[in-house]
Scaffold this motif. Sequence first.
Motif, PDB file in Angstrom:
ATOM      1  N   GLN A 227       0.830  -1.198   0.000  1.00 43.99           N
ATOM      2  CA  GLN A 227       0.000   0.000   0.000  1.00 43.99           C
ATOM      3  C   GLN A 227       0.872   1.259   0.000  1.00 43.99           C
ATOM      4  N   GLY A 228       1.965   1.238   0.755  1.00 39.97           N
ATOM      5  CA  GLY A 228       2.884   2.367   0.763  1.00 39.97           C
ATOM      6  C   GLY A 228       3.595   2.525  -0.569  1.00 39.97           C
ATOM      7  N   TYR A 229       3.961   1.413  -1.191  1.00 36.91           N
ATOM      8  CA  TYR A 229       4.656   1.467  -2.479  1.00 36.91           C
ATOM      9  C   TYR A 229       3.738   2.021  -3.575  1.00 36.91           C
ATOM     10  N   THR A 230       2.458   1.684  -3.503  1.00 39.53           N
ATOM     11  CA  THR A 230       1.490   2.230  -4.457  1.00 39.53           C
ATOM     12  C   THR A 230       1.434   3.751  -4.335  1.00 39.53           C
ATOM     13  N   LYS A 231       1.391   4.240  -3.094  1.00 40.75           N
ATOM     14  CA  LYS A 231       1.386   5.690  -2.878  1.00 40.75           C
ATOM     15  C   LYS A 231       2.708   6.306  -3.330  1.00 40.75           C
ATOM     16  N   LEU A 232       3.803   5.619  -3.062  1.00 46.16           N
ATOM     17  CA  LEU A 232       5.112   6.128  -3.465  1.00 46.16           C
ATOM     18  C   LEU A 232       5.177   6.349  -4.969  1.00 46.16           C
ATOM     19  N   LEU A 233       4.699   5.389  -5.738  1.00 45.10           N
ATOM     20  CA  LEU A 233       4.712   5.537  -7.194  1.00 45.10           C
ATOM     21  C   LEU A 233       3.876   6.736  -7.639  1.00 45.10           C
ATOM     22  N   GLN A 234       2.777   6.970  -6.968  1.00 39.27           N
ATOM     23  CA  GLN A 234       1.945   8.131  -7.292  1.00 39.27           C
ATOM     24  C   GLN A 234       2.662   9.429  -6.941  1.00 39.27           C
ATOM     25  N   TYR A 235       3.354   9.456  -5.810  1.00 37.07           N
ATOM     26  CA  TYR A 235       4.097  10.653  -5.405  1.00 37.07           C
ATOM     27  C   TYR A 235       5.223  10.959  -6.392  1.00 37.07           C
ATOM     28  N   ILE A 236       5.915   9.924  -6.815  1.00 36.60           N
ATOM     29  CA  ILE A 236       7.011  10.118  -7.773  1.00 36.60           C
ATOM     30  C   ILE A 236       6.462  10.644  -9.095  1.00 36.60           C
ATOM     31  N   GLU A 237       5.362  10.078  -9.557  1.00 35.45           N
ATOM     32  CA  GLU A 237       4.757  10.532 -10.805  1.00 35.45           C
ATOM     33  C   GLU A 237       4.303  11.989 -10.698  1.00 35.45           C
ATOM     34  N   ALA A 238       3.729  12.359  -9.558  1.00 31.03           N
ATOM     35  CA  ALA A 238       3.280  13.738  -9.355  1.00 31.03           C
ATOM     36  C   ALA A 238       4.468  14.702  -9.313  1.00 31.03           C
ATOM     37  N   ALA A 239       5.556  14.298  -8.660  1.00 27.53           N
ATOM     38  CA  ALA A 239       6.744  15.154  -8.584  1.00 27.53           C
ATOM     39  C   ALA A 239       7.356  15.366  -9.969  1.00 27.53           C
ATOM     40  N   GLU A 240       7.391  14.313 -10.768  1.00 33.25           N
ATOM     41  CA  GLU A 240       7.932  14.441 -12.131  1.00 33.25           C
ATOM     42  C   GLU A 240       7.045  15.337 -12.977  1.00 33.25           C
ATOM     43  N   ALA A 241       5.738  15.225 -12.838  1.00 30.65           N
ATOM     44  CA  ALA A 241       4.835  16.093 -13.596  1.00 30.65           C
ATOM     45  C   ALA A 241       4.981  17.547 -13.143  1.00 30.65           C
ATOM     46  N   LEU A 242       5.164  17.758 -11.853  1.00 28.84           N
ATOM     47  CA  LEU A 242       5.338  19.107 -11.333  1.00 28.84           C
ATOM     48  C   LEU A 242       6.630  19.735 -11.853  1.00 28.84           C
TER      49      LEU A 242
END
Length: 106
Positions: free
Chosen positions: A87-102
Motif C-alpha cells: 500500500q505504501g509502495y502504491t502511494k510512493l509511485l503516485q508521489y514520484i509521478e506527481a513530482a515528475e509532472a510538477l
Amino acid sequence: MLNCIAIYMIIGWRLHSLTTRARRLPDTPCTSVYSEKEWRMIWVMRDKITPSNEPRSIREITRMLAGLGGFLARKGDGEPGVKTVWQGYTKLLQYIEAAEALNKLK
C-alpha cells in the motif's frame, strides 16, 4: 490474463523481497534495494523535510514506506508486512509521478 498474472508476480516478488531484506539485513544501506529517487521521496513524504545525503538503513526506509501504507509502528506492532509495504509502495509511485509532472510544469 496470464500477462497480468506475470506482472503481478514480479511486483509481489519485489515487495516480498523488500520486506524480507528489511527483516533479515536491517542495517544494510537502503540503496541496495531502493533507487535514490525512491528512498528520497519516501523520506520527504513521511517526514516532510529535505532528506540528508546519507542513505538510511533498509529497515528504517521500509518502515517509513509501510507508514505511508498505514503501518503505525507502535511498540508492540513488530515489523511491517507485505500488505502495508504494498500500500505504501502504491502511494510512493503516485508521489514520484506527481513530482515528475510538477517538475515539467516549471
